[in-house]
Design a protein around this motif. Structure first.
Motif, PDB file in Angstrom:
ATOM      1  N   ILE A   1      12.587   1.639   8.564  1.00  0.00           N
ATOM      2  CA  ILE A   1      13.150   2.947   8.230  1.00  0.00           C
ATOM      3  C   ILE A   1      13.722   2.882   6.817  1.00  0.00           C
ATOM      4  N   SER A   2      13.129   3.657   5.914  1.00  0.00           N
ATOM      5  CA  SER A   2      13.535   3.633   4.510  1.00  0.00           C
ATOM      6  C   SER A   2      14.450   4.818   4.193  1.00  0.00           C
ATOM      7  N   LEU A   3      15.714   4.512   3.966  1.00  0.00           N
ATOM      8  CA  LEU A   3      16.692   5.514   3.527  1.00  0.00           C
ATOM      9  C   LEU A   3      16.767   5.392   2.019  1.00  0.00           C
TER      10      LEU A   3
ATOM     11  N   SER B   1       5.544  -2.585  12.789  1.00  0.00           N
ATOM     12  CA  SER B   1       6.258  -3.224  11.681  1.00  0.00           C
ATOM     13  C   SER B   1       5.420  -3.325  10.407  1.00  0.00           C
ATOM     14  N   ALA B   2       4.143  -2.931  10.481  1.00  0.00           N
ATOM     15  CA  ALA B   2       3.298  -2.883   9.276  1.00  0.00           C
ATOM     16  C   ALA B   2       3.549  -1.613   8.471  1.00  0.00           C
ATOM     17  N   TRP B   3       4.388  -0.724   9.000  1.00  0.00           N
ATOM     18  CA  TRP B   3       4.586   0.606   8.418  1.00  0.00           C
ATOM     19  C   TRP B   3       6.039   0.825   8.015  1.00  0.00           C
ATOM     20  N   VAL B   4       6.230   1.329   6.792  1.00  0.00           N
ATOM     21  CA  VAL B   4       7.543   1.779   6.308  1.00  0.00           C
ATOM     22  C   VAL B   4       7.555   3.304   6.312  1.00  0.00           C
ATOM     23  N   TRP B   5       8.511   3.870   7.049  1.00  0.00           N
ATOM     24  CA  TRP B   5       8.693   5.328   7.075  1.00  0.00           C
ATOM     25  C   TRP B   5       9.493   5.715   5.834  1.00  0.00           C
ATOM     26  N   VAL B   6       8.769   6.073   4.771  1.00  0.00           N
ATOM     27  CA  VAL B   6       9.384   6.395   3.482  1.00  0.00           C
ATOM     28  C   VAL B   6      10.029   7.780   3.527  1.00  0.00           C
ATOM     29  N   HIS B   7      11.194   7.897   2.894  1.00  0.00           N
ATOM     30  CA  HIS B   7      11.989   9.134   2.870  1.00  0.00           C
ATOM     31  C   HIS B   7      12.433   9.561   4.264  1.00  0.00           C
ATOM     32  N   ALA B   8      12.655   8.575   5.126  1.00  0.00           N
ATOM     33  CA  ALA B   8      13.134   8.878   6.477  1.00  0.00           C
ATOM     34  C   ALA B   8      14.500   9.546   6.448  1.00  0.00           C
ATOM     35  N   ASN B   9      15.228   9.379   5.358  1.00  0.00           N
ATOM     36  CA  ASN B   9      16.542  10.011   5.214  1.00  0.00           C
ATOM     37  C   ASN B   9      16.460  11.534   5.289  1.00  0.00           C
ATOM     38  N   LYS B  10      15.263  12.101   5.096  1.00  0.00           N
ATOM     39  CA  LYS B  10      15.113  13.551   5.160  1.00  0.00           C
ATOM     40  C   LYS B  10      15.104  14.076   6.601  1.00  0.00           C
ATOM     41  N   VAL B  11      14.966  13.168   7.561  1.00  0.00           N
ATOM     42  CA  VAL B  11      15.086  13.563   8.964  1.00  0.00           C
ATOM     43  C   VAL B  11      16.571  13.740   9.256  1.00  0.00           C
TER      44      VAL B  11
ATOM     45  N   THR C   1       1.764  -4.354   3.519  1.00  0.00           N
ATOM     46  CA  THR C   1       2.535  -3.358   4.268  1.00  0.00           C
ATOM     47  C   THR C   1       2.217  -1.958   3.762  1.00  0.00           C
ATOM     48  N   LEU C   2       2.207  -0.986   4.687  1.00  0.00           N
ATOM     49  CA  LEU C   2       1.970   0.413   4.339  1.00  0.00           C
ATOM     50  C   LEU C   2       3.307   1.123   4.151  1.00  0.00           C
ATOM     51  N   ALA C   3       3.610   1.528   2.933  1.00  0.00           N
ATOM     52  CA  ALA C   3       4.788   2.345   2.651  1.00  0.00           C
ATOM     53  C   ALA C   3       4.308   3.779   2.500  1.00  0.00           C
ATOM     54  N   VAL C   4       4.671   4.635   3.456  1.00  0.00           N
ATOM     55  CA  VAL C   4       4.045   5.955   3.546  1.00  0.00           C
ATOM     56  C   VAL C   4       5.097   7.061   3.456  1.00  0.00           C
ATOM     57  N   HIS C   5       4.978   7.862   2.406  1.00  0.00           N
ATOM     58  CA  HIS C   5       5.809   9.052   2.235  1.00  0.00           C
ATOM     59  C   HIS C   5       5.560   9.963   3.444  1.00  0.00           C
ATOM     60  N   THR C   6       6.563  10.009   4.334  1.00  0.00           N
ATOM     61  CA  THR C   6       6.456  10.780   5.569  1.00  0.00           C
ATOM     62  C   THR C   6       7.583  11.797   5.674  1.00  0.00           C
ATOM     63  N   GLY C   7       8.753  11.436   5.146  1.00  0.00           N
ATOM     64  CA  GLY C   7       9.867  12.363   5.112  1.00  0.00           C
ATOM     65  C   GLY C   7      10.245  12.898   6.471  1.00  0.00           C
ATOM     66  N   GLU C   8      10.478  14.216   6.542  1.00  0.00           N
ATOM     67  CA  GLU C   8      10.929  14.850   7.776  1.00  0.00           C
ATOM     68  C   GLU C   8       9.773  15.228   8.686  1.00  0.00           C
ATOM     69  N   ASN C   9       8.529  14.862   8.319  1.00  0.00           N
ATOM     70  CA  ASN C   9       7.365  15.298   9.074  1.00  0.00           C
ATOM     71  C   ASN C   9       7.167  14.431  10.319  1.00  0.00           C
TER      72      ASN C   9
ATOM     73  N   ILE D   1       0.862  -1.182   0.000  1.00  0.00           N
ATOM     74  CA  ILE D   1       0.000   0.000   0.000  1.00  0.00           C
ATOM     75  C   ILE D   1       0.900   1.234   0.000  1.00  0.00           C
ATOM     76  N   LYS D   2       0.690   2.145  -0.950  1.00  0.00           N
ATOM     77  CA  LYS D   2       1.492   3.377  -1.012  1.00  0.00           C
ATOM     78  C   LYS D   2       0.619   4.579  -0.662  1.00  0.00           C
ATOM     79  N   LEU D   3       1.065   5.352   0.330  1.00  0.00           N
ATOM     80  CA  LEU D   3       0.361   6.542   0.788  1.00  0.00           C
ATOM     81  C   LEU D   3       1.370   7.671   0.980  1.00  0.00           C
ATOM     82  N   ALA D   4       0.881   8.850   1.318  1.00  0.00           N
ATOM     83  CA  ALA D   4       1.800   9.977   1.510  1.00  0.00           C
ATOM     84  C   ALA D   4       1.161  11.055   2.372  1.00  0.00           C
ATOM     85  N   PHE D   5       2.021  11.754   3.111  1.00  0.00           N
ATOM     86  CA  PHE D   5       1.618  12.928   3.883  1.00  0.00           C
ATOM     87  C   PHE D   5       2.354  14.146   3.346  1.00  0.00           C
TER      88      PHE D   5
END
Length: 335
Positions: free
Chosen positions: A244-246, A218-228, A191-199, A161-165
């Motif tokens: 944690i997705s870098l 563990s059902a959630w992937v923090w997408v763009h976590a590298n922006k933190v 699994t939920l892969a969610v564009h979250t970035g630095e938020n 599942i792809k989502l975004a904030f």
């Protein structure tokens, strides 16, 4: 009761257990299900192609001749470099084309895993109007139907599942889509892969909604976590089980990524990391935004820093398999 009848009573009693043992751990690709162990070296956040930036009404239209001319040789080269699977994060309404992904996968022999879900980033530019009218449960039914019956009349089913904030305080629509994603997970195990970035605020909201629905982090992937910019929030989330997705690796920043990966290694949290590039093989018809830096630059750098082959396999093979294996992940004990 004679011996023959006793035999069948015995077999029927064992049948539910036998069925459990016979089930394969599979994941859906655009060419059909495969055993998750067959994924091999996986890039977990790329765009084989997308029309991100174009108006929503035209995002599914591609110059197919130019697309194939550019993408096919590139993916064949990735395959020769050792890449076996790509998780394609282009969603419906900003460029997902199941038919094209299937042709590309067949001609390159790279397994491509597509998604269900709606993209809530880019100031909600790619959220369909129906999402505003429907309740979270009704939206979830759309995504569950894609998993159970195939996408857009095809036999292709989503593998995640792809989502975004967006940035800032999470909006009502982004929260509703995430809730729909949680409901979809509870029915499908995706699994939920969610564009979250630095938020960080959005990350906290996601964690809250997971806990509210008794879904394990563990059902959630923090997408763009590298922006933190600081590692602590990511390390804290990883300790709870969040993936944690870098996923912004390129040839100019790979040394910084190697350092961050070392920080996770020191905390014994390599087993919660995913690596990718957020590349694009055909960005709105433009030149390739490459996704080969992990193979060409990052892995040699990690090896030079003392990472073992087993640790490299953990990051590039084992973690993607565990992160995206469809299974309903519940919090067993809230106390």
């Amino acid at each position: 009761m004679n011996n023959s009848n006793l035999f069948w009573v015995f077999i029927l009693a064992l049948w539910p257990w036998a069925s459990c043992f016979s089930q394969q751990e599979t994941i859906e690709t655009v060419r059909g299900p495969i055993e998750v162990s067959a994924l091999g070296f996986s890039l977990t956040h790329e765009h084989v192609m997308s029309n991100f930036g174009k108006p929503q009404g035209s995002t599914s239209v591609y110059d197919e001749e130019s697309l194939f001319k550019q993408v096919l040789p590139y993916l064949k080269r990735l395959k020769s470099l050792g890449v076996d699977a790509i998780f394609d994060c282009t969603t419906a309404y900003f460029g997902r084309r199941i038919d094209l992904l299937k042709k590309i996968s067949e001609q390159t022999d790279i397994n491509i895993i597509t998604n269900t879900g709606f993209y809530g980033g880019a100031n909600d530019k790619y959220i369909p109007q129906l999402a505003y009218r429907k309740q979270a449960a009704e939206i979830a039914e759309i995504w569950i139907n894609e998993f159970e019956n195939g996408i857009e009349g095809t036999s292709v089913r989503p593998g995640f599942i792809k989502l975004a904030f967006d940035s800032g305080t999470p909006s009502e629509i982004d929260l509703k889509l995430f809730e729909a994603g949680v409901l979809t997970h509870l029915k499908t195990g995706l699994t939920l892969a969610v564009h979250t970035g630095e938020n960080i605020e959005a990350a906290k909201s996601e964690m809250h909604l997971l806990e509210k629905n008794n879904v394990h982090p563990s059902a959630w992937v923090w997408v763009h976590a590298n922006k933190v910019t600081e590692d602590k929030p990511l390390l804290d989330a990883a300790k709870k089980g969040v993936w944690i997705s870098l996923d912004g690796v390129n040839e100019t920043n790979y040394k910084n990524y190697a350092q961050r990966i070392q920080n996770f290694k020191k905390k014994q949290l390599l087993n919660q990391l995913l690596l990718s590039h957020d590349g694009n093989g055909f960005p709105a018809g433009g030149t390739i935004r490459s996704f080969d830096a992990i193979v060409k630059f990052l892995i040699p750098e990690l090896i030079a820093l003392g990472f073992t082959p087993k640790e490299i396999d953990l990051l590039t093979k084992e973690n993607p398999q565990k992160a995206f294996l469809p299974s309903i992940k519940l919090i067993r004990d809230k106390n």
